[in-house]
Scaffold this motif. Structure first.
Motif, PDB file in Angstrom:
ATOM      1  N   GLY A 189       0.759  -1.232   0.000  1.00 41.68           N
ATOM      2  CA  GLY A 189       0.000   0.000   0.000  1.00 41.68           C
ATOM      3  C   GLY A 189       0.793   1.287   0.000  1.00 41.68           C
ATOM      4  N   ILE A 190       2.032   1.286   0.517  1.00 43.58           N
ATOM      5  CA  ILE A 190       2.752   2.546   0.711  1.00 43.58           C
ATOM      6  C   ILE A 190       3.030   3.237  -0.618  1.00 43.58           C
ATOM      7  N   TYR A 191       3.590   2.502  -1.571  1.00 42.65           N
ATOM      8  CA  TYR A 191       3.901   3.128  -2.859  1.00 42.65           C
ATOM      9  C   TYR A 191       2.636   3.638  -3.539  1.00 42.65           C
ATOM     10  N   TYR A 192       1.601   2.822  -3.534  1.00 37.32           N
ATOM     11  CA  TYR A 192       0.366   3.221  -4.215  1.00 37.32           C
ATOM     12  C   TYR A 192      -0.312   4.385  -3.482  1.00 37.32           C
ATOM     13  N   ALA A 193      -0.207   4.422  -2.159  1.00 34.66           N
ATOM     14  CA  ALA A 193      -0.776   5.531  -1.406  1.00 34.66           C
ATOM     15  C   ALA A 193      -0.085   6.838  -1.762  1.00 34.66           C
ATOM     16  N   MET A 194       1.243   6.805  -1.829  1.00 33.61           N
ATOM     17  CA  MET A 194       1.985   8.020  -2.151  1.00 33.61           C
ATOM     18  C   MET A 194       1.738   8.449  -3.593  1.00 33.61           C
ATOM     19  N   THR A 195       1.602   7.477  -4.484  1.00 35.13           N
ATOM     20  CA  THR A 195       1.293   7.794  -5.878  1.00 35.13           C
ATOM     21  C   THR A 195      -0.078   8.453  -5.986  1.00 35.13           C
ATOM     22  N   ALA A 196      -1.062   7.893  -5.275  1.00 37.86           N
ATOM     23  CA  ALA A 196      -2.400   8.486  -5.285  1.00 37.86           C
ATOM     24  C   ALA A 196      -2.384   9.872  -4.662  1.00 37.86           C
ATOM     25  N   GLY A 197      -1.576  10.063  -3.606  1.00 35.55           N
ATOM     26  CA  GLY A 197      -1.449  11.378  -2.996  1.00 35.55           C
ATOM     27  C   GLY A 197      -0.910  12.409  -3.963  1.00 35.55           C
ATOM     28  N   ARG A 198       0.105  12.012  -4.712  1.00 38.11           N
ATOM     29  CA  ARG A 198       0.687  12.935  -5.714  1.00 38.11           C
ATOM     30  C   ARG A 198      -0.298  13.241  -6.831  1.00 38.11           C
ATOM     31  N   MET A 199      -1.004  12.217  -7.311  1.00 32.84           N
ATOM     32  CA  MET A 199      -1.983  12.439  -8.374  1.00 32.84           C
ATOM     33  C   MET A 199      -3.158  13.282  -7.874  1.00 32.84           C
ATOM     34  N   SER A 200      -3.515  13.108  -6.616  1.00 32.76           N
ATOM     35  CA  SER A 200      -4.574  13.923  -6.029  1.00 32.76           C
ATOM     36  C   SER A 200      -4.135  15.371  -5.918  1.00 32.76           C
TER      37      SER A 200
END
Length: 397
Positions: free
Chosen positions: A286-297
């Motif tokens: 989850g960590i990588y995908y969470a940070m990726t979603a945070g950046r895209m958000s």
């Protein structure tokens, strides 16, 4: 429009929320980061090398480098999967998340320790966020042009503001952080991740032992609400020889099984991270995908603030699913088929002994994308996969 207290209020200071707050502050926006103090999410702490590169994370935050994974079948047959030239980085979430929050503050975000209680869409187009700094404090309200809800799988922001945001299917994860003795007779390696595909430890997911330098994470997950996580972890520690290792802390939390179909409310609210459901099926990463979603958000919110067009908020989910939706779909199918019985788990572990499977699995993990340049290898794996699934290949216990 009435002047807002903040351009953006980010609710939740985990990897996704802290990344979004940092990126928006760097863009020059007035950002408030609201986070409940003292909470540490239960997490194996595994991160791929690409995360360090994409998000400029220093190697010093890694407490261990795992050079291989060992997977254990119901029969106790083991398969070793060396990482080759890569590695799996390990972080301690209490230290890692705090570093991300501090970086967001250094970029200009205002950090407030508190718990979000309410998000209201006002007639003037602003969002009003009510929170308490502690249980006995009076509620405080601030306004923002936009809200990012990164407050976990049971997100209050998602439940209040996003269509069907309350209907999130989850795996319930539990782990115990233990001290690693200087000398031990247990079957443990400080540079190896152990993953147990055994139905008695998890009927529909898996259990793990992950190295964290001086400590280790021992845990498991299940979508079965009645499954005894704590008792099973105790039995697992006895089974693996870790029962006498000192326990530092115990943590549990829900982990979403798939992304929400919608991440925004069409006006001024967007969710990210676990609140949006961006945890990889099958692996639980989850960590990588969470940070990726945070950046895209952050990018989507930045576009919204610049144009005033709420349709820009849709860009976060669209960008994420374009980059990772296919991988999530494949991993979801894998979890549905291979985790359904011990017979299939046995076949799954056998399949992972294949060199082609190991090589492409690690390349996909390290690079966070499917390896497209080897169609013959993919076809070969597909045929092997189907053979194992249909029981056409013998499985030796």
């Amino acid at each position: 429009m009435t002047q807002a207290d903040y351009d953006v209020v980010v609710v939740g200071g985990g990897p996704s929320g802290a990344t979004a707050a940092h990126d928006l502050a760097v863009q020059g926006h007035k950002v408030m980061l609201l986070d409940k103090a003292g909470r540490i999410k239960p997490c194996g702490g595994a991160v791929p090398p690409r995360l360090l590169k994409d998000f400029d994370i220093p190697q010093s935050l890694l407490v261990a480098h795992a050079n291989s994974a060992r997977i254990i079948a119901p029969s106790n047959k083991t398969v070793n999967m060396p990482c080759g030239d890569g590695y799996v980085g390990m972080v301690d979430r209490d230290v890692f998340d705090e570093w991300l929050r501090n970086r967001a503050c250094d970029a200009g975000a205002t950090r407030i320790d508190g718990k979000c209680e309410d998000v209201v869409d006002r007639p003037d187009g602003l969002a009003e966020i009510t929170f308490r700094t502690d249980r006995n404090a009076k509620p405080t309200a601030v306004t923002a042009r936009c809200v990012i809800g990164a407050d976990g799988a049971r997100s209050r922001v998602a439940q209040q503001c996003i269509p069907n945001g309350q209907n999130v299917k989850c795996v319930f994860a539990y782990h115990e952080i233990v001290k690693v003795p200087e000398e031990t007779t247990a079957d443990y390696e400080p540079d190896r991740c152990d993953v147990y595909y055994q139905g008695h430890l998890s009927p529909d997911f898996y259990a793990w032992v992950f190295p964290h330098g001086k400590t280790a994470s021992i845990g498991l997950g299940s979508a079965n609400k009645g499954f005894p996580l704590r008792e099973t972890t105790r039995l697992m520690r006895e089974q693996t020889g870790f029962s006498k290792w000192e326990t530092v802390r115990k943590e549990g939390a829900p982990i979403p099984l798939k992304p929400l179909k919608r991440w925004d409310n069409g006006r001024n609210v967007l969710v990210a991270g676990d609140a949006a459901g961006v945890v990889a099926p099958s692996s639980g990463e989850g960590i990588y995908y969470a940070m990726t979603a945070g950046r895209m958000s952050a990018d989507a919110v930045g576009a919204f603030l610049a144009t005033g067009n709420p349709k820009a908020l849709r860009g976060a989910r669209k960008a994420f699913m374009k980059a990772h939706g296919r991988v999530f779909w494949i991993l979801g199918i894998m979890q549905y088929f291979w985790y359904s019985s011990d017979k299939r788990r046995e076949r799954f572990v056998k399949m992972c002994d294949d060199p082609d499977v190991q090589r492409l699995t690690w390349e996909a993990y390290m690079n966070k994308e499917l390896v497209k340049r080897e169609p013959k290898a993919h076809m070969k794996i597909f045929l092997k996969d189907m053979a194992h699934l249909l029981g056409l290949k013998p499985v030796k216990a």
